[in-house]
Write a protein that holds these residues in place. Structure first.
Motif, PDB file in Angstrom:
ATOM      1  N   ARG A  29       0.870  -1.074   0.118  1.00 54.54           N
ATOM      2  CA  ARG A  29       0.182   0.008  -0.078  1.00 54.54           C
ATOM      3  C   ARG A  29       0.772   1.191  -0.474  1.00 54.54           C
ATOM      4  NH1 ARG A  29      -5.171  -0.882   3.303  1.00 54.54           N
ATOM      5  NH2 ARG A  29      -6.354  -1.674   1.676  1.00 54.54           N
TER       6      ARG A  29
ATOM      7  N   HIS B 169       1.878   4.187  -3.059  1.00 53.89           N
ATOM      8  CA  HIS B 169       0.873   5.179  -2.704  1.00 53.89           C
ATOM      9  C   HIS B 169       2.000   6.207  -3.376  1.00 53.89           C
ATOM     10  CE1 HIS B 169      -1.717   8.423  -0.556  1.00 53.89           C
ATOM     11  NE2 HIS B 169      -0.219   9.523  -0.466  1.00 53.89           N
TER      12      HIS B 169
ATOM     13  N   ARG C 149      -4.803   2.477  -8.435  1.00 53.77           N
ATOM     14  CA  ARG C 149      -5.665   2.317  -8.248  1.00 53.77           C
ATOM     15  C   ARG C 149      -6.548   0.936  -8.426  1.00 53.77           C
ATOM     16  NH1 ARG C 149      -6.691   7.149 -11.588  1.00 53.77           N
ATOM     17  NH2 ARG C 149      -6.630   8.707  -9.509  1.00 53.77           N
TER      18      ARG C 149
ATOM     19  N   LEU D  45     -16.649   6.940   8.733  1.00 55.09           N
ATOM     20  CA  LEU D  45     -16.124   7.876   7.548  1.00 55.09           C
ATOM     21  C   LEU D  45     -15.577   6.602   7.390  1.00 55.09           C
ATOM     22  CD1 LEU D  45     -16.708  11.909   9.219  1.00 55.09           C
ATOM     23  CD2 LEU D  45     -17.619  10.678   7.569  1.00 55.09           C
TER      24      LEU D  45
ATOM     25  N   LYS E  10     -13.204   5.088   3.762  1.00 50.45           N
ATOM     26  CA  LYS E  10     -12.585   5.615   3.792  1.00 50.45           C
ATOM     27  C   LYS E  10     -12.090   4.511   3.580  1.00 50.45           C
ATOM     28  CE  LYS E  10     -12.492   9.935   4.582  1.00 50.45           C
ATOM     29  NZ  LYS E  10     -11.707  10.928   6.623  1.00 50.45           N
TER      30      LYS E  10
ATOM     31  N   LYS F  20     -12.963   3.524   0.052  1.00 48.83           N
ATOM     32  CA  LYS F  20     -12.564   4.325  -0.725  1.00 48.83           C
ATOM     33  C   LYS F  20     -12.858   3.182  -2.656  1.00 48.83           C
ATOM     34  CE  LYS F  20      -9.614   7.963  -2.299  1.00 48.83           C
ATOM     35  NZ  LYS F  20      -8.649   8.948  -1.465  1.00 48.83           N
TER      36      LYS F  20
ATOM     37  N   ILE G 226     -15.667   3.604  -5.576  1.00 49.84           N
ATOM     38  CA  ILE G 226     -15.231   4.944  -5.870  1.00 49.84           C
ATOM     39  C   ILE G 226     -15.559   3.882  -7.880  1.00 49.84           C
ATOM     40  CG2 ILE G 226     -14.101   6.850  -7.744  1.00 49.84           C
ATOM     41  CD1 ILE G 226     -13.059   7.577  -3.968  1.00 49.84           C
TER      42      ILE G 226
ATOM     43  N   MET H 121     -19.857   4.133  -6.331  1.00 46.91           N
ATOM     44  CA  MET H 121     -21.076   4.199  -5.460  1.00 46.91           C
ATOM     45  C   MET H 121     -20.805   5.475  -4.673  1.00 46.91           C
ATOM     46  SD  MET H 121     -22.451   1.052  -4.700  1.00 46.91           S
ATOM     47  CE  MET H 121     -22.815   1.468  -3.284  1.00 46.91           C
ATOM     48  N   SER H 122     -22.027   5.965  -4.169  1.00 50.96           N
ATOM     49  CA  SER H 122     -22.398   7.066  -3.860  1.00 50.96           C
ATOM     50  C   SER H 122     -22.630   6.649  -2.226  1.00 50.96           C
ATOM     51  CB  SER H 122     -22.434   8.492  -4.220  1.00 50.96           C
ATOM     52  OG  SER H 122     -23.832   8.117  -4.332  1.00 50.96           O
ATOM     53  N   ALA H 123     -21.955   7.840  -1.231  1.00 50.60           N
ATOM     54  CA  ALA H 123     -22.637   7.488   0.368  1.00 50.60           C
ATOM     55  C   ALA H 123     -22.963   9.022   0.989  1.00 50.60           C
ATOM     56  CB  ALA H 123     -21.336   7.107   0.975  1.00 50.60           C
TER      57      ALA H 123
ATOM     58  N   HIS I 298      -3.763   2.712   5.426  1.00 53.57           N
ATOM     59  CA  HIS I 298      -3.689   3.733   4.534  1.00 53.57           C
ATOM     60  C   HIS I 298      -3.084   4.632   4.167  1.00 53.57           C
ATOM     61  CE1 HIS I 298      -7.612   2.796   1.513  1.00 53.57           C
ATOM     62  NE2 HIS I 298      -7.854   1.962   2.702  1.00 53.57           N
TER      63      HIS I 298
ATOM     64  N   SER J  96      -3.055   7.295   3.818  1.00 55.69           N
ATOM     65  CA  SER J  96      -3.641   8.729   3.582  1.00 55.69           C
ATOM     66  C   SER J  96      -3.534   8.884   4.830  1.00 55.69           C
ATOM     67  CB  SER J  96      -4.680   8.744   2.377  1.00 55.69           C
ATOM     68  OG  SER J  96      -5.340   7.937   2.048  1.00 55.69           O
TER      69      SER J  96
ATOM     70  N   LEU K 277     -11.509  11.971 -11.760  1.00 53.93           N
ATOM     71  CA  LEU K 277     -11.276  10.622 -10.423  1.00 53.93           C
ATOM     72  C   LEU K 277     -10.244  11.174  -9.688  1.00 53.93           C
ATOM     73  CD1 LEU K 277     -12.448   7.865 -10.206  1.00 53.93           C
ATOM     74  CD2 LEU K 277     -10.477   6.999 -11.578  1.00 53.93           C
ATOM     75  N   ASP K 278      -9.558  11.891  -9.426  1.00 55.46           N
ATOM     76  CA  ASP K 278      -8.399  12.595  -9.075  1.00 55.46           C
ATOM     77  C   ASP K 278      -9.119  13.143  -7.778  1.00 55.46           C
ATOM     78  OD1 ASP K 278      -6.265  11.073  -9.857  1.00 55.46           O
ATOM     79  OD2 ASP K 278      -5.045  13.049 -10.292  1.00 55.46           O
TER      80      ASP K 278
ATOM     81  N   ILE L 187     -12.544  13.235  -7.365  1.00 54.77           N
ATOM     82  CA  ILE L 187     -13.580  12.131  -6.104  1.00 54.77           C
ATOM     83  C   ILE L 187     -12.923  11.814  -5.647  1.00 54.77           C
ATOM     84  CG2 ILE L 187     -14.841  10.105  -6.541  1.00 54.77           C
ATOM     85  CD1 ILE L 187     -15.612  10.394  -9.307  1.00 54.77           C
ATOM     86  N   GLU L 188     -11.420  11.318  -5.895  1.00 51.57           N
ATOM     87  CA  GLU L 188     -11.225  10.235  -3.960  1.00 51.57           C
ATOM     88  C   GLU L 188     -10.689  11.436  -3.048  1.00 51.57           C
ATOM     89  OE1 GLU L 188      -8.689   7.295  -7.090  1.00 51.57           O
ATOM     90  OE2 GLU L 188      -7.277   8.597  -6.042  1.00 51.57           O
TER      91      GLU L 188
ATOM     92  N   TRP M 227     -13.694  12.488  -1.852  1.00 56.23           N
ATOM     93  CA  TRP M 227     -14.203  11.276  -0.329  1.00 56.23           C
ATOM     94  C   TRP M 227     -13.152  11.652   0.675  1.00 56.23           C
ATOM     95  CZ3 TRP M 227     -16.430   6.108  -0.067  1.00 56.23           C
ATOM     96  CH2 TRP M 227     -17.265   6.054  -1.310  1.00 56.23           C
ATOM     97  N   ASP M 228     -11.958  12.020   0.250  1.00 53.56           N
ATOM     98  CA  ASP M 228     -11.295  11.925   1.857  1.00 53.56           C
ATOM     99  C   ASP M 228     -11.455  13.097   2.888  1.00 53.56           C
ATOM    100  OD1 ASP M 228      -9.334   9.972   1.450  1.00 53.56           O
ATOM    101  OD2 ASP M 228      -8.005  11.324   0.309  1.00 53.56           O
TER     102      ASP M 228
ATOM    103  N   ASP N 102     -14.257  14.155   3.780  1.00 47.68           N
ATOM    104  CA  ASP N 102     -15.942  13.026   3.664  1.00 47.68           C
ATOM    105  C   ASP N 102     -17.366  13.744   2.850  1.00 47.68           C
ATOM    106  OD1 ASP N 102     -14.415  12.381   5.614  1.00 47.68           O
ATOM    107  OD2 ASP N 102     -14.514  13.999   6.860  1.00 47.68           O
TER     108      ASP N 102
ATOM    109  N   PHE O 204     -18.994  11.707  -0.022  1.00 49.86           N
ATOM    110  CA  PHE O 204     -18.975  10.307  -0.672  1.00 49.86           C
ATOM    111  C   PHE O 204     -19.590  10.681  -2.393  1.00 49.86           C
ATOM    112  CE2 PHE O 204     -17.902  10.095   3.914  1.00 49.86           C
ATOM    113  CZ  PHE O 204     -16.923   9.913   3.124  1.00 49.86           C
ATOM    114  N   ILE O 205     -19.151  11.719  -3.174  1.00 52.50           N
ATOM    115  CA  ILE O 205     -20.298  11.501  -3.944  1.00 52.50           C
ATOM    116  C   ILE O 205     -19.404  10.730  -5.055  1.00 52.50           C
ATOM    117  CG2 ILE O 205     -20.855  13.747  -3.592  1.00 52.50           C
ATOM    118  CD1 ILE O 205     -18.935  14.899  -5.751  1.00 52.50           C
ATOM    119  N   ASP O 206     -20.307   9.546  -6.748  1.00 49.21           N
ATOM    120  CA  ASP O 206     -19.920   9.287  -7.579  1.00 49.21           C
ATOM    121  C   ASP O 206     -20.275  10.509  -8.851  1.00 49.21           C
ATOM    122  OD1 ASP O 206     -22.733  10.090  -8.102  1.00 49.21           O
ATOM    123  OD2 ASP O 206     -23.548   7.602  -8.406  1.00 49.21           O
TER     124      ASP O 206
ATOM    125  N   ASN P 126     -21.246  11.012 -11.952  1.00 53.23           N
ATOM    126  CA  ASN P 126     -22.889  12.003 -12.203  1.00 53.23           C
ATOM    127  C   ASN P 126     -22.552  13.315 -10.682  1.00 53.23           C
ATOM    128  OD1 ASN P 126     -23.688  11.133 -13.954  1.00 53.23           O
ATOM    129  ND2 ASN P 126     -26.006   9.718 -12.910  1.00 53.23           N
TER     130      ASN P 126
END
Lengths: 342, 223
Positions: A139, A143, A151, A192, A196, A199, A203, A207-209, B104, B106, B175-176, B178-179, B182-183, B185, B187-189, B191
């Motif tokens: 990992r 990174h 990814r 959360l 994460k 993630k 992605i 999916m969205s949340a 992770h 991050s 994608l960057d 979106i990621e 997410w970091d 908080d 959390f979208i896709d 669209n």
């Protein structure tokens, strides 16, 4: 022990006595005794024999009833020999000795199996911790290098990590009591973290949340809770509706009279009504599992098992083709709540 | 540059951690001699210590105890065996945070910066305003300013614009973005990203900023 069985057991003795009385009576008659004398002698024999039989029957019945009662009271019935009363009868003593030797063998065998199982579990746990090192290494390496494959590797790693965690929690699930700290935990922080952690998988599957539980805390072990929520989350990813390509999962918590209720709802393919009551069973895959072909029937089983150990209630509501909603109920513990207030 | 001491017995993880921290703008110091770990702290005076609990034949806990005897340097425990006992002990011995493998990167970086922020006080010369092509981004109030007019953005729109500001001039892949969200908080896709982008653009237009965000078809966005 019933009377019928007893008579059956002593049938030879009874027959012998019968024949004895008969032959004696014949002889006594033949040598010229009166009928009255002969009947008197025969009656005495019969009465004596019946009295003996009655006393013997009662004694035996009491003895075995005692043992049976002991058996039903012991939580490990195979140890009954230790508690059996002493008997003057040779047969009882011989059987008791045989039982003792047999028990000893059983106990030794159980002990050996327990040891083997413990060693095996320790090996599995140790191995899992070992394998976490290279996962961490990959990992970090991933990174640190900026390339397009990251990814994909991250996604595979998440799945690997998930499988490893599952194995770890499965191995540990029988001894939760040795390894948890119940403390006031902020629900949002746990959710959360789980999001994460997953993630890249989320992605990738578009999916969205949504998380709606500001300021709600529960008394629980964060690590175990994270695992449970993680299982549910990955199920939502696995069973999203295929034709739409995207999916959505929402976490909503609200306080209730008896505690806190966390609802985890996805807009996936749902669960057929007949399957709903069985999804928490071990090894159950259902029609969804068969159609997606990746189900092991372990994830939700573990969820329920861990919930039971942690004192949470878990339930499901679903409509096929529309949604699945898993509910977790965190009971309010009067003692813990008081601690919090004071 | 903030110095971080890494006490970790697995060489490949140590190396990768070193690279990770260096890329993140810290100055990592490594040691593989655990007996002298406390001297390392004395000599280098690091701003933070990353301490593995299960070192070979040596316990991170005892290192922590001996460091605590003379220093209040923040310590983050790292462990491969996430048992509750370890966690409890980590905090009772004076650790500032606890993170278990496999973490992770991050998340690790976020924890490090959170601990540093907490122990060094909030007001560490962070930027409050960002400016680019006459457009000002106010990081405290989620507002943007252009000339005399002002507009309030939603959390999502603001974070989106903030990220583009951080990578100004670059073509930022979807994608960057979106990621990154997410970091943060959010959390979208994919669209929802488009929807947020449309809303952000219309707000920018109301301010009189046109064509700030360019779409690179099939790749991403650029300001």
């Amino acid at each position: 022990m019933s009377l019928g069985k007893y008579v059956q057991d002593k049938i030879i003795l009874i027959l012998m006595n019968g024949i004895g009385v008969f032959l004696l009576s014949l002889y006594l008659l033949a040598v010229g005794n009166s009928r009255v004398t002969v009947s008197l002698i025969a009656a005495t024999w019969i009465i004596a024999f019946l009295s003996w039989a009655a006393v013997n029957y009662r004694g035996r019945k009491r003895y075995f009833d005692n043992i049976n009662r002991l058996m039903s009271k012991l939580d490990q019935p195979y140890l009954v020999q230790e508690f059996m009363e002493n008997s003057w009868r040779l047969e009882d003593q011989l059987y008791r000795e045989i039982l003792r030797r047999s028990n000893k063998a059983v106990v030794e065998r159980i002990y050996q199996l327990e040891n083997e199982q413990k060693e095996y579990r320790e090996f599995i746990e140790g191995w899992i911790h070992e394998v976490k090192l290279p996962i961490t290494g990959i990992r970090l390496a991933c990174h640190n290098q900026e390339q397009g494959n990251n990814r994909r590797i991250e996604r595979y790693l998440t799945e690997l990590d998930h499988d490893v965690e599952q194995a770890l929690f499965y191995a540990r699930s029988d001894q939760v009591y040795q390894d948890y700290i119940i403390k006031e935990t902020e629900l949002k922080a746990v959710l959360l973290n789980v999001l994460k952690k997953n993630k890249y998988v989320m992605i990738h599957h578009q999916m969205s949340a949504e998380v709606e539980c500001d300021g709600i805390t529960v008394f629980c072990d964060g690590k175990w809770l994270e695992f449970i929520v993680g299982q549910i989350l990955l199920n939502a990813v696995k069973y999203k509706r295929e034709q739409e390509g995207r999916g959505m999962i929402s976490f909503r918590a609200e306080p209730t009279a008896s505690g806190v209720k966390l609802m985890i709802r996805d807009d996936g393919m749902g669960i057929a009504a007949p399957d709903q009551s069985r999804i928490f069973d071990k090894g159950f895959t259902g029609s969804n599992g068969r159609s997606r072909g990746k189900s092991t029937g372990i994830g939700l089983y573990l969820c329920r098992k861990l919930c039971n150990k942690l004192g949470l209630e878990i339930g499901v509501q679903s409509r096929e083709g529309e949604y699945t909603e898993i509910t977790l109920l965190f009971p309010k513990h009067p003692f813990l709540s008081k601690l919090k207030d004071s | 540059m903030l110095k971080i001491l890494i006490i970790e017995d697995e060489p490949f993880i140590r190396e990768e951690l070193e690279i990770l921290l260096r890329n993140a703008g810290y100055e990592p110091i490594c040691t593989d001699n655990f007996l002298t770990a406390e001297d390392e702290v004395k000599d280098n005076n690091p701003d933070l210590v990353l301490l593995d609990i299960h070192l070979q034949e040596y316990s991170g806990f005892s290192i922590c105890t001996s460091i605590r005897k003379f220093s209040k340097v923040p310590i983050i425990f790292i462990t491969g065996r996430n048992t509750s006992i370890d966690e409890l002990q980590a905090f009772t011995l004076g650790g500032d945070d606890y993170i278990s493998k496999p973490y992770h990167p991050s998340v690790l970086l976020a924890r490090i910066s959170a601990v540093l922020k907490r122990t060094r006080g909030q007001g560490r010369d962070e930027e409050q305003m960002l400016e680019y092509k006459g457009l000002t981004l106010d990081l405290r109030s989620y507002k943007i300013r252009y000339g005399a007019s002002e507009e309030e953005l939603s959390k999502n729109e603001f974070k989106l614009l903030h990220y583009l500001f951080q990578r100004r001039g670059e073509v930022v892949p979807r994608l960057d973005i979106i990621e990154y969200l997410w970091d943060q908080d959010v959390f979208i896709d994919d669209n929802a990203l488009s929807v947020n982008m449309t809303r952000l653009r219309s707000k920018l237009e109301q301010l009189g900023v046109t064509d700030l965000i360019r779409t690179k078809r099939g790749v991403g966005y650029q300001i």
